[in-house]
Design an enzyme around this catalytic site. Structure first.
Site, short mmCIF file in Angstrom:
data_model
loop_
_atom_site.label_atom_id
_atom_site.label_comp_id
_atom_site.label_asym_id
_atom_site.label_seq_id
_atom_site.Cartn_x
_atom_site.Cartn_y
_atom_site.Cartn_z
N ASP A 188 3.68 3.04 7.74
CA ASP A 188 4.05 2.14 6.94
C ASP A 188 5.51 2.22 6.50
O ASP A 188 6.13 3.26 6.18
CB ASP A 188 3.45 1.84 5.60
CG ASP A 188 3.22 0.50 5.24
OD1 ASP A 188 4.23 -0.27 5.16
OD2 ASP A 188 2.07 0.15 4.80
N ASP A 248 7.18 -3.41 5.79
CA ASP A 248 6.73 -3.84 4.40
C ASP A 248 7.55 -4.85 3.79
O ASP A 248 8.75 -4.77 3.88
CB ASP A 248 6.59 -2.86 3.43
CG ASP A 248 5.93 -3.51 2.13
OD1 ASP A 248 5.03 -3.73 1.99
OD2 ASP A 248 6.76 -3.45 1.11
N GLU A 271 5.47 -7.52 7.97
CA GLU A 271 4.83 -8.32 7.19
C GLU A 271 5.98 -9.54 6.66
O GLU A 271 6.97 -9.06 5.62
CB GLU A 271 4.27 -7.29 5.93
CG GLU A 271 3.56 -8.16 4.90
CD GLU A 271 3.69 -7.51 3.28
OE1 GLU A 271 2.78 -7.64 2.73
OE2 GLU A 271 4.72 -6.96 3.05
N HIS A 289 -5.34 -4.30 1.97
CA HIS A 289 -5.58 -3.73 0.62
C HIS A 289 -4.72 -4.44 -0.39
O HIS A 289 -5.06 -3.90 -1.55
CB HIS A 289 -4.86 -2.20 0.85
CG HIS A 289 -3.24 -2.25 1.20
ND1 HIS A 289 -2.76 -2.74 2.42
CD2 HIS A 289 -2.13 -2.23 0.21
CE1 HIS A 289 -1.52 -3.00 2.20
NE2 HIS A 289 -1.06 -2.74 1.09
N ASP A 290 -4.34 -5.44 -0.29
CA ASP A 290 -3.70 -6.39 -1.15
C ASP A 290 -4.69 -7.64 -1.47
O ASP A 290 -4.26 -8.28 -2.66
CB ASP A 290 -2.51 -7.02 -0.65
CG ASP A 290 -1.34 -6.07 -0.60
OD1 ASP A 290 -1.40 -5.00 -1.19
OD2 ASP A 290 -0.49 -6.18 0.33
#
Ligand code: NOJ
Length: 442
Positions: A96, A187, A249, A302-303
């Site tokens: 990431d 990200d 993302e 995970h969000d």
């Protein structure tokens, strides 16, 4: 053909995957110990959510050193062993990369204040809001100046107009490529560049198709991010990354993705992640993304609420069929393959934005911690006696075997074409095979 065409990428949330030293948090050696499971499942690659040192204001998305491993996750040598062990099994490794902001505790913030974005006035210079709510500007108590943060105040935004930032990040990319990584998930890159005149975002003119917190939903966020200039800037990351996989993302609807795809390989298809379990809505999310081609399909991470919670347990099997028979690259969030639902989170919460429930540990067996740790887990296991890898591996009819079977067949599927169908059915063909996903309330 690139290695990621038709690939399945498994998202590992390192803190919650496997602990190897009993401290209650997952770590790199734990991941290495579980690689045979990923190889058995048949995935092509895994993406590690951040592994870098972090004060954990945003659980690793606030990085205080981009070229090291957080001590609770291990050492760089453990990372090297993980990469080697993954490659031995034919698994690729994605990291990431968090270029939009650092931790406020990153030494850069004090050593290179000009690498960050500061208000030219005493106070917020405009109406920009943080993605987590509240103003996007905070006062730095040490200097009295106001800095920009698109997320938590502990995450000051880097100024990518400064060539020194570009150079530093290119160094970060090369550092990890030299250690053998195969690509990066980037990200929040629609927030990479902001309007250099710091103009106010105008009021929202319509509904944004993805969920936003109330403050952000009131604005058309055209100056605080999603700037056309971001594409050239992303090109600097591409220049350093060579032909490594770059997955963006971009928290925007599908029709906004083409410029990003000039420099990235894939962009997450967020409209699918938020589509309710309704054939017409799924179709509306899938059609434009499938036409665009280079999207990374994703239905949870995970969000946001876990798949089993968002769609309900009755639909997890059909959701897996859908996710794994869409054409292109697909991401699976750890635990979805055994039907793990949201957990209770922590009290008081660790994450102020309410995301603890989606981050409970992986459940490997029926023991109290689900085999995740021999210590006290940072978040408790949700329901290891009801669902765990060991039991589902032993049961050929389990959801886990369903995932494995779909992954095994995926590379042989033929060309994709959406078909007309009755209401409550999403139908498409993959070559000679017709796939019908029923979405009747279950
Ligand atoms: C997206 C990440 O997935 C999320 O966990 C994080 O809070 C924000 N970006 C900010 O880095």
């Amino acid at each position: 053909m690139a290695w990621w065409d038709n690939a399945v990428v498994y998202q590992i949330y390192p803190r919650s995957f496997q602990d190897s030293d009993g401290d209650g948090a997952g770590d790199l050696r734990g991941i290495t110990a579980r690689l045979d499971y990923l190889a058995w499942l048949g995935v092509d690659a895994f993406w590690l959510s951040p592994i870098y040192p972090s004060p954990l204001a945003d659980f690793g998305y606030d990085v205080s050193d981009y070229t090291d491993v957080a001590p609770e996750y291990g050492k760089l040598e453990d990372f090297d062993e993980l990469v080697a062990a993954a490659h031995d099994r034919g698994l690729r490794v994605l990291l990431d990369l968090i270029p939009c902001h650092t931790s406020i505790e990153h030494p850069w913030f004090r050593e290179h204040p000009d690498w960050y974005i500061w208000s030219p006035v005493e106070g917020p210079p405009n109406n920009w809001v943080s993605a987590f709510g509240g103003p996007a500007w905070s006062r730095d108590e040490r200097t009295g100046r106001w800095y920009l943060h698109s997320f938590y105040p502990e995450q000051p935004d880097l100024d990518w107009q400064n060539p020194a930032v570009v150079e530093a990040f290119q160094g970060v990319v090369r550092f990890w490529l030299d250690r053998g990584v195969d690509g990066f998930r980037l990200d929040a890159i629609d927030k990479l560049i902001k309007d250099d005149r710091l103009r106010d975002d105008p009021p929202a003119s319509g509904d944004f198709p993805l969920p936003l917190r109330p403050d952000a939903a009131k604005l058309e966020r055209v100056y605080s991010g999603h700037r056309p200039e971001a594409i050239d800037t992303l090109g600097t990351i591409r220049a350093a990354a060579g032909d490594a996989l770059l997955v963006g993302e971009v928290f925007q609807p599908t029709h906004e993705y083409p410029p990003y795809l000039e420099v990235l390989d894939l962009v997450f298809a967020f409209e699918l992640l938020f589509a309710p379990w309704d054939a017409a809505r799924l179709r509306a999310a899938i059609a434009p993304a499938a036409e665009l081609g280079r999207v990374a399909w994703v239905m949870s991470n995970h969000d946001f609420d876990r798949l089993a919670t968002r769609l309900g347990p009755a639909h997890v099997r059909a959701a897996a069929t859908l996710l794994l028979t869409l054409p292109g690259t697909t991401f699976v969030y750890q635990g979805d393959e055994i039907g793990l639902a949201n957990g209770p989170g922590a009290d008081p919460p660790y994450d102020r934005a309410g995301r603890d429930p989606m981050r409970h540990p992986m459940q490997w067996d029926t023991s109290a911690t689900g085999g995740f740790t021999t210590g006290v887990p940072w978040l408790p296991a949700v329901d290891p006696t009801e669902r765990n890898v060991e039991a589902q591996r032993a049961d050929p009819d389990s959801l886990l075997h369903h995932y494995r079977g779909l992954i095994a067949r995926r590379k042989d599927l033929g060309p994709f074409r959406l078909l007309d169908s009755e209401p409550d059915v999403l139908a498409y063909e993959r070559g000679d095979e017709v796939i019908a996903i029923e979405t009747k309330p279950g």
